[in-house]
Design a protein around this motif. Structure first.
Motif, PDB file in Angstrom:
ATOM      1  N   PRO A   1       0.837  -1.209   0.000  1.00 19.94           N
ATOM      2  CA  PRO A   1       0.000   0.000   0.000  1.00 19.94           C
ATOM      3  C   PRO A   1       0.868   1.255   0.000  1.00 19.94           C
ATOM      4  O   PRO A   1       1.972   1.258   0.550  1.00 19.94           O
ATOM      5  N   ASP A   2       0.379   2.302  -0.624  1.00 21.50           N
ATOM      6  CA  ASP A   2       1.118   3.566  -0.632  1.00 21.50           C
ATOM      7  C   ASP A   2       0.490   4.605   0.285  1.00 21.50           C
ATOM      8  O   ASP A   2       0.898   5.768   0.291  1.00 21.50           O
ATOM      9  N   GLY A   3      -0.528   4.198   1.069  1.00 23.12           N
ATOM     10  CA  GLY A   3      -1.158   5.107   2.010  1.00 23.12           C
ATOM     11  C   GLY A   3      -2.308   5.899   1.441  1.00 23.12           C
ATOM     12  O   GLY A   3      -3.039   6.553   2.185  1.00 23.12           O
ATOM     13  N   ARG A   4      -2.497   5.833   0.133  1.00 26.06           N
ATOM     14  CA  ARG A   4      -3.585   6.583  -0.499  1.00 26.06           C
ATOM     15  C   ARG A   4      -4.771   5.661  -0.783  1.00 26.06           C
ATOM     16  O   ARG A   4      -4.588   4.466  -1.005  1.00 26.06           O
ATOM     17  N   PRO A   5      -5.992   6.208  -0.788  1.00 25.09           N
ATOM     18  CA  PRO A   5      -7.152   5.364  -1.105  1.00 25.09           C
ATOM     19  C   PRO A   5      -7.097   4.877  -2.547  1.00 25.09           C
ATOM     20  O   PRO A   5      -6.741   5.637  -3.460  1.00 25.09           O
ATOM     21  N   GLN A   6      -7.425   3.617  -2.750  1.00 27.41           N
ATOM     22  CA  GLN A   6      -7.505   3.027  -4.084  1.00 27.41           C
ATOM     23  C   GLN A   6      -8.893   2.420  -4.208  1.00 27.41           C
ATOM     24  O   GLN A   6      -9.177   1.363  -3.658  1.00 27.41           O
ATOM     25  N   ALA A   7      -9.768   3.134  -4.917  1.00 27.60           N
ATOM     26  CA  ALA A   7     -11.195   2.831  -4.881  1.00 27.60           C
ATOM     27  C   ALA A   7     -11.642   1.871  -5.979  1.00 27.60           C
ATOM     28  O   ALA A   7     -12.395   0.933  -5.712  1.00 27.60           O
TER      29      ALA A   7
END
Length: 412
Positions: free
Chosen positions: A27-33
């Protein structure tokens, strides 16, 4: 058949871990919707070819008959009629509804005549198409879908013990027509006072911690309230049925049905349209008059869709011809599944590792990987895993087990 390179949409409601977990990346910490697979101009997939990556919409535009097949070209024109997604929700999406074909055509024409720009935030219709959709859970999945009956609505609202809801409970219990009762209360809930919204949110939180008969539902509504503090959409959401899907179960959403996905990882397929009318749980435009024209004020039970065997495929039935969604499972050492289609198809692996063999070569897929095959191209699937196939049902034979194709053999 060729592998696809797809775009992840980073909407704020997306999970930071679900899609990376499926894809096997950090994960890069950003939301992936949403991971989009298709030819939608908003984020077309790239088809990986020796000469370079080409947008799928451009590939289809260059040779529509060859890519789509005659049946799809005649029915839908020179476009891929569906969009396939992997959806990963960690917070509730907006409460929304989609128009039917006639409503979309009229709305699109009116807004064009009024010279409303296609990208205007207050525009309702960005095309003239309907947007039926289906979601199939890959894990536990929660959402809201369709109205409760007036009596069920009244019972749930009464349990909150908020005085400002009492007149609406009376209307729900006493109005002689179910549809008119739902319409009257839903209309009022689109513009409630901030004080009523705050009181209801507080009561929902209280009941979510109780041991009352509606505790499980109120826990879901509390999640909605916390994700959208002060949003009037909470009241409209309370009129909708809660839905919980187990892995492999699906939900079909037709025109006029208010709904919101709340949490979970799923495969989603829809007609290729951007037409969404929002009811709440959003900072985006809400056109109350147009919304009330489109919403269906009836309360049929929610029907969970389960796949039906069709040869080696398991097909999720849907009452539209824009798309056909099926699941294929293969096991190490078992026979290959051969997929025939007169329409184009997109295949996405959701578990394990599979291998796709076609006339132009072999495409291995791990979880989250996908491939595109044009109309008429036969694909053999083997390996050890699960994939979902999106195509268009043209009535032609679609799949069979071919024991003569040994797993990991060369393409036939």
């Amino acid at each position: 058949m060729e592998p696809l390179v797809n775009t992840v949409r980073p909407y704020a409601w997306g999970s930071t871990t679900a899609l990376p977990g499926l894809l096997g990346v950090a994960p890069d910490g950003r939301p992936q919707a949403e991971l989009w697979m298709g030819a939608h101009p908003g984020a077309p997939s790239l088809v990986r070819r020796p000469e370079g990556d080409l947008p799928l919409d451009a590939v289809i535009e260059a040779a529509p008959a060859a890519e789509l097949g005659d049946a799809v070209l005649r029915r839908f024109g020179a476009r891929l009629p569906f969009l396939l997604k992997l959806l990963a929700a960690d917070a509730p999406l907006s409460l929304q509804v989609h128009p039917d074909l006639a409503q979309a055509a009229v709305g699109f024409r009116i807004e064009n005549a009024a010279a409303v720009p296609l990208d205007a935030p207050h525009r309702n219709y960005r095309d003239d198409n309907h947007k039926p959709e289906m979601v199939v859970a890959l894990g536990e999945f929660e959402g809201l879908c369709g109205f409760r009956t007036p009596g069920e609505c009244a019972g749930l609202l009464s349990a909150l013990r908020v005085a400002g809801l009492d007149p609406h409970c009376v209307a729900l219990r006493t109005h002689p027509e179910e549809e008119e009762a739902l319409r009257a209360v839903f209309s009022a809930f689109l513009a409630p006072s901030p004080a009523l919204v705050a009181a209801v949110a507080e009561a929902v939180a209280r009941e979510a911690r109780s041991d009352g008969p509606h505790q499980k539902d109120f826990a879901l509504y509390d999640r909605v309230a916390r994700a959208h503090p002060g949003d009037a959409g909470l009241l409209a959401a309370l009129m909708l049925r809660t839905v919980r899907l187990a892995p492999g179960e699906g939900l079909f959403l037709g025109a006029g049905v208010p709904h919101a996905y709340v949490r979970g990882l799923a495969v989603e397929i829809m007609a290729a349209s951007d037409n969404v009318l929002r009811c709440g749980l959003t900072a985006k435009h809400v056109d109350t008059a147009e919304l009330l024209r489109v919403v269906r004020f009836d309360a049929p039970p929610v029907r969970v869709v389960r796949p039906a065997p069709d040869g080696p495929e398991e097909v999720y039935p849907a009452p539209v011809d824009d798309f056909r969604l099926s699941r294929v499972r293969v096991a190490e050492g078992g026979p290959a599944v051969v997929l025939d289609a007169t329409a184009p198809h997109i295949l996405v692996c959701t578990r394990g590792r599979v291998r796709l063999s076609g006339p132009r070569g072999v495409v291995p897929l791990g979880a989250g990987g996908s491939a595109y095959a044009p109309a008429g191209e036969r694909v053999a699937v083997d390996g050890d895993g699960e994939l979902y196939r999106a195509t268009v049902d043209t009535g032609a034979p679609r799949a069979r087990v071919d024991a003569s194709i040994h797993p990991y053999s060369e393409a036939p």
